[in-house]
Design an enzyme around this catalytic site. Structure first.
Site, PDB file in Angstrom:
ATOM      1  N   ASP A 138      -1.637   2.604  -5.289  1.00  0.00           N
ATOM      2  CA  ASP A 138      -2.719   2.054  -4.465  1.00  0.00           C
ATOM      3  C   ASP A 138      -2.632   2.725  -3.103  1.00  0.00           C
ATOM      4  O   ASP A 138      -1.653   3.412  -2.790  1.00  0.00           O
ATOM      5  CB  ASP A 138      -2.538   0.525  -4.325  1.00  0.00           C
ATOM      6  CG  ASP A 138      -3.592  -0.105  -3.420  1.00  0.00           C
ATOM      7  OD1 ASP A 138      -4.773   0.276  -3.521  1.00  0.00           O
ATOM      8  OD2 ASP A 138      -3.250  -0.969  -2.591  1.00  0.00           O
ATOM      9  N   SER A 139      -3.652   2.489  -2.288  1.00  0.00           N
ATOM     10  CA  SER A 139      -3.617   3.000  -0.925  1.00  0.00           C
ATOM     11  C   SER A 139      -2.521   2.326  -0.099  1.00  0.00           C
ATOM     12  O   SER A 139      -2.127   2.843   0.934  1.00  0.00           O
ATOM     13  CB  SER A 139      -4.965   2.736  -0.254  1.00  0.00           C
ATOM     14  OG  SER A 139      -5.241   1.348  -0.292  1.00  0.00           O
TER      15      SER A 139
ATOM     16  N   CYS B 176      -6.188   0.547  -7.345  1.00  0.00           N
ATOM     17  CA  CYS B 176      -6.948   0.615  -6.087  1.00  0.00           C
ATOM     18  C   CYS B 176      -8.421   0.679  -6.476  1.00  0.00           C
ATOM     19  O   CYS B 176      -8.836   1.591  -7.209  1.00  0.00           O
ATOM     20  CB  CYS B 176      -6.544   1.868  -5.321  1.00  0.00           C
ATOM     21  SG  CYS B 176      -7.564   2.187  -3.864  1.00  0.00           S
TER      22      CYS B 176
ATOM     23  N   GLU C 225      -3.786  -7.610   5.392  1.00  0.00           N
ATOM     24  CA  GLU C 225      -2.590  -6.865   5.819  1.00  0.00           C
ATOM     25  C   GLU C 225      -1.944  -7.504   7.050  1.00  0.00           C
ATOM     26  O   GLU C 225      -0.769  -7.321   7.302  1.00  0.00           O
ATOM     27  CB  GLU C 225      -2.943  -5.404   6.125  1.00  0.00           C
ATOM     28  CG  GLU C 225      -3.441  -4.652   4.909  1.00  0.00           C
ATOM     29  CD  GLU C 225      -2.457  -3.611   4.387  1.00  0.00           C
ATOM     30  OE1 GLU C 225      -1.605  -3.161   5.161  1.00  0.00           O
ATOM     31  OE2 GLU C 225      -2.561  -3.271   3.182  1.00  0.00           O
TER      32      GLU C 225
ATOM     33  N   HIS D  48      -6.641  -5.899  -2.802  1.00  0.00           N
ATOM     34  CA  HIS D  48      -6.127  -6.757  -1.728  1.00  0.00           C
ATOM     35  C   HIS D  48      -6.711  -8.179  -1.803  1.00  0.00           C
ATOM     36  O   HIS D  48      -6.113  -9.117  -1.298  1.00  0.00           O
ATOM     37  CB  HIS D  48      -6.527  -6.197  -0.354  1.00  0.00           C
ATOM     38  CG  HIS D  48      -5.621  -5.124   0.170  1.00  0.00           C
ATOM     39  ND1 HIS D  48      -5.574  -3.870  -0.374  1.00  0.00           N
ATOM     40  CD2 HIS D  48      -4.751  -5.122   1.209  1.00  0.00           C
ATOM     41  CE1 HIS D  48      -4.714  -3.127   0.321  1.00  0.00           C
ATOM     42  NE2 HIS D  48      -4.201  -3.879   1.279  1.00  0.00           N
TER      43      HIS D  48
ATOM     44  N   CYS E  86     -11.487  -5.173  -4.951  1.00  0.00           N
ATOM     45  CA  CYS E  86     -10.435  -4.515  -4.171  1.00  0.00           C
ATOM     46  C   CYS E  86      -9.159  -5.283  -4.469  1.00  0.00           C
ATOM     47  O   CYS E  86      -9.163  -6.525  -4.484  1.00  0.00           O
ATOM     48  CB  CYS E  86     -10.772  -4.579  -2.687  1.00  0.00           C
ATOM     49  SG  CYS E  86      -9.414  -4.111  -1.593  1.00  0.00           S
TER      50      CYS E  86
HETATM   51  N1  DGL Z   1      -6.445  -1.898  -2.478  1.00  0.00           N
HETATM   52  C1  DGL Z   1      -7.427  -0.968  -2.018  1.00  0.00           C
HETATM   53  C2  DGL Z   1      -8.709  -1.115  -2.867  1.00  0.00           C
HETATM   54  O1  DGL Z   1      -8.646  -1.762  -3.861  1.00  0.00           O
HETATM   55  C3  DGL Z   1      -7.538  -1.197  -0.576  1.00  0.00           C
HETATM   56  C4  DGL Z   1      -8.626  -0.574   0.129  1.00  0.00           C
HETATM   57  C5  DGL Z   1      -8.357   0.416   1.201  1.00  0.00           C
HETATM   58  O2  DGL Z   1      -7.326   1.084   1.205  1.00  0.00           O
HETATM   59  O3  DGL Z   1      -9.253   0.509   2.031  1.00  0.00           O
HETATM   60  O4  DGL Z   1      -9.737  -0.601  -2.626  1.00  0.00           O
END
Ligand code: DGL
Length: 269
Positions: A10-11, A73, A152, A186, A184
């Site tokens: 993931d990011s 992600c 976050e 998150h 997403c």
């Molecule tokens: N978890 C990422 C997603 O699902 C986070 C988004 C991001 O890095 O902006 O898109």
């Protein structure tokens, strides 16, 4: 039977919501997790930049002996994977297809809401895939760019979270959706407040968890499940400092981080 690890990335930390589900439904599997914490967020980056990042993330995971990759992600799954899927040697899935299938199964009134990052929503792939499954389903999508920084920074409940949720989700609620995709990885951390706002009858679809379920199906079909009886081990890698990863990561995982955490130079891949 295949005892090699599953690679997940993931990011940043959001993909741990997928790791949590993998650990729950495939506890014997080894996992290598990469969180691109040095370059998060992905949701605001151009497609060109995202393609470069995602290819590096994949090539880092492929530097291990892995059998399968889950892109945990939403942004990378929607805005990048459909364009590069054919170039990848390892079996790979993102969150997009399994999540759309699940939402299309769940909806009773044919109205599905989708929330995600700016890139996820503006690429339009959620709408395209859901309409491909059932053209009669109405898809109402909305970008929620403040949700990732909110999560976050630990604002997963309380007044601030509620105000922002109300601001973003009112147009979706007013359309009367009965199913809402958390597009997403998150966003499951906000699920209690989102559920409270949307009402208990609205079904929330957790995209990271759906990808984990799809991974299990594909691994079983391909005969790639681990034969190990015990608990698999998880190794975590990040592209920024490891400080704070255990504390914040355990919030996403909803259990203590039990595994090594190491910083890597992602630009080398
Ligand atoms: N978890 C990422 C997603 O699902 C986070 C988004 C991001 O890095 O902006 O898109």
């Amino acid at each position: 039977m295949d005892n090699r690890a599953i690679g997940i990335f993931d990011s940043g930390l959001g993909g741990l919501t997928c790791v949590k589900k993998v650990m729950e439904i495939m506890p014997e599997e080894d996992i290598i997790y990469f969180g691109d914490t040095g370059r998060v967020p992905y949701g605001t980056k151009s497609t060109e930049t995202l393609v470069k990042y995602v290819k590096q993330d994949i090539s880092f995971l492929e530097s291990f002996d892995i059998k399968f990759i889950i892109i945990a992600c939403g942004t990378a799954s929607c805005a990048v994977l459909p364009n590069i899927q054919n170039e990848i040697k390892t079996d790979i899935i993102g969150v997009l297809n399994p999540t759309c299938r699940r939402a299309a199964e769940l909806t009773q009134n044919g109205k599905i809401g989708v929330i995600g990052t700016q890139s996820t929503i503006s690429c339009g792939n959620y709408t395209r895939i859901i309409k491909g499954i059932n053209p009669d389903i109405e898809v109402i999508s909305h970008a929620c760019p403040m949700f990732v920084p909110l999560v976050e920074n630990g604002y997963t409940s309380g007044q601030v979270a509620r105000l922002i949720i109300e601001e973003y989700l009112t147009p979706i609620k007013e359309k009367g959706v009965d199913t809402l995709i958390l597009g997403c990885t998150h966003y499951p951390l906000l699920r209690e407040e989102i559920q409270r706002f949307m009402g208990s009858s609205v079904r929330l679809v957790n995209s990271g968890a759906e990808a984990a379920v799809e991974a299990r199906t594909q691994l079983e079909q391909k005969g790639l499940r681990s034969g190990g009886g015990g608990r698999g081990c998880v190794r975590y890698y990040v592209s920024d400092t490891v400080d704070g990863f255990e504390k914040l990561g355990s919030v996403f995982l909803e259990q203590p981080i039990d595994g090594t955490v190491q910083k890597i130079e992602i630009e080398k891949y």
